[in-house]
Design an enzyme around this catalytic site. Structure first.
Site, short mmCIF file in Angstrom:
data_model
loop_
_atom_site.label_atom_id
_atom_site.label_comp_id
_atom_site.label_asym_id
_atom_site.label_seq_id
_atom_site.Cartn_x
_atom_site.Cartn_y
_atom_site.Cartn_z
CG ASP A 147 -1.95 1.09 1.18
OD1 ASP A 147 -1.58 2.26 1.38
OD2 ASP A 147 -3.13 0.79 0.95
CD GLU A 207 -5.12 4.42 -9.06
OE1 GLU A 207 -4.05 4.32 -8.42
OE2 GLU A 207 -6.17 3.89 -8.71
P1 IMP Z 1 -7.52 -5.69 -0.82
O1 IMP Z 1 -6.10 -5.29 -1.03
O2 IMP Z 1 -7.82 -7.11 -1.20
O3 IMP Z 1 -7.98 -5.40 0.59
O4 IMP Z 1 -8.41 -4.81 -1.81
C1 IMP Z 1 -8.85 -3.50 -1.55
C2 IMP Z 1 -7.71 -2.50 -1.53
O5 IMP Z 1 -7.13 -2.41 -2.82
C3 IMP Z 1 -8.15 -1.06 -1.23
O6 IMP Z 1 -8.17 -0.81 0.14
C4 IMP Z 1 -7.08 -0.23 -1.93
O7 IMP Z 1 -5.95 -0.05 -1.11
C5 IMP Z 1 -6.68 -1.10 -3.09
N1 IMP Z 1 -7.30 -0.66 -4.35
C6 IMP Z 1 -8.41 -1.12 -4.92
N2 IMP Z 1 -8.65 -0.48 -6.08
C7 IMP Z 1 -7.65 0.39 -6.24
C8 IMP Z 1 -7.34 1.34 -7.25
O8 IMP Z 1 -8.01 1.51 -8.27
N3 IMP Z 1 -6.23 2.08 -7.04
C9 IMP Z 1 -5.42 1.94 -5.97
N4 IMP Z 1 -5.68 1.06 -5.02
C10 IMP Z 1 -6.78 0.29 -5.14
#
Ligand code: IMP
Ligand code: ZN
Length: 341
Positions: A147, A207
């Site tokens: 992240d 992005e």
């Molecule tokens: P996870 O990593 O499986 O918890 O999926 C959700 C997370 O993916 C979110 O909390 C964001 O940090 C990240 N995320 C989802 N879509 C995007 C995007 O389009 N841009 C950047 N980060 C994203």
């Protein structure tokens, strides 16, 4: 001119390379999980169907990220809901005709479930495995996301997890999260460590304007990523660099970019139109967060046909070209070449 016959995109075998696990959970699945917890007196959260009304897909960068941190992560916070939602995501992709998916997720500890980040990754991999047994046509791999708000140490932890779970289906590292946050140069050592270990690298790229400074784009390009996600606010000189990188994958997410107003205009204005014919890069249409933006991969392809007037053979050629951008290895490529039209 005669209209092309409607293409059955659900039955067309498809590849999905940019899907965030938590963002791919449908509202209906979130609702089922909520209902069970509510019935057992285990949650005070509001019904997901109220928080995310069906039909509302217009999340922008200011409302999108808080949806996870203030809501979905509080609902999916134990082993059972993680297992159920992950299986459900895999099943949904399979039913949409996806034959190969690379899911990505940001490792997070779940104290309530007694899971640390490694326990989380292991639980996700087990759920993926179980779901694949039921959907044998679909093969899945996992990408671990750093992240943008992570510290340098946290980024190294993600890479260490990717190395540890490599023989169980983790293939790559991603960098994602709120594009208005963080300084990506902090992650150079972690990305280098991942590459040195033979892991693949995909990066959310340009992005938003906030994540498209010359310094950021040049840092990311210096990592020689295998794939880039979004690729929106890209200056001409960087476009030329990308175009010159033969085999680089471009994960383009049309509905997400349109609904979140990340591009100016609608589908016709999407930079898919600019990239799909360019030789060298491999353009792969992806959903990003189908649970939020509501457009399954089959619909993304339908939108492409509709808005870019691409014929049947070109569509099939483009879908097959995506095989070359997967991180799943040569055997998987052979399998996909055998089943994709
Ligand atoms: P996870 O990593 O499986 O918890 O999926 C959700 C997370 O993916 C979110 O909390 C964001 O940090 C990240 N995320 C989802 N879509 C995007 C995007 O389009 N841009 C950047 N980060 C994203
Ligand atoms: Zn994404």
């Amino acid at each position: 001119m005669m209209q092309e016959p409607i293409f059955d995109f659900k039955s067309m075998p498809k590849i999905e390379l940019h899907a965030h696990l938590t963002g791919s959970i449908t509202r209906e699945c979130l609702h089922e999980i909520w209902k069970k917890k509510k019935g057992a007196g285990e949650t005070d959260l509001e019904d997901p169907l109220v928080v995310m009304p069906p039909g509302n897909h217009n999340y922008d960068l200011t409302t999108f990220f808080p949806l996870f941190s203030s809501y979905i992560y509080h609902l999916i916070n134990d082993a059972e809901s993680l297992d159920y939602s992950t299986r459900s995501v895999i099943k949904d992709f399979a039913r949409d005709g996806v034959v190969y998916v690379e899911l990505r997720t940001t490792p997070r500890a779940m104290p309530k479930a007694g899971l640390d980040k490694a326990g989380y990754v292991s639980a996700v991999l087990r759920a993926i495995d179980a779901a694949q047994q039921e959907e044998p046509t679909l093969h899945a791999r996992l990408i671990l996301s750093i992240d943008r708000r992570n510290s340098r140490e946290e980024a190294h932890e993600v890479v260490a997890l990717a190395k540890r779970f490599r023989d169980q289906g983790v293939v790559a590292i991603d960098l994602c999260g709120d594009p208005t946050k963080g300084d990506v140069s902090l992650f150079t050592p972690a990305i280098e460590e991942a590459k040195a270990a033979g892991l693949k690298v995909t990066i959310h790229f340009a992005e938003a304007e906030a994540s498209a400074s010359d310094a950021e784009l040049s840092t990311i390009m210096s990592w020689t990523p295998d794939r880039l996600g979004h690729v929106i606010h890209v200056p001409e000189a960087v476009k030329q660099q990308i175009a010159a990188r033969t085999g680089i994958g471009l994960e383009l997410c049309l509905s997400c970019n349109v609904h979140a107003k990340m591009i100016v205009g609608s589908f016709e204005a999407h930079h898919f139109g600019e990239w799909w014919r360019v030789q060298g890069p491999i353009v792969v249409p992806c959903t990003d967060d189908v649970g939020v933006f509501g457009s399954p991969l089959s619909n993304e392809w339908a939108l492409i046909q509709q808005h870019f007037k691409i014929g049947r053979d070109e569509i099939l050629g483009l879908a097959r070209k995506g095989i070359e951008a997967i991180f799943g290895g040569d055997d998987e490529k052979v399998r996909l070449r055998g089943i994709m039209w």
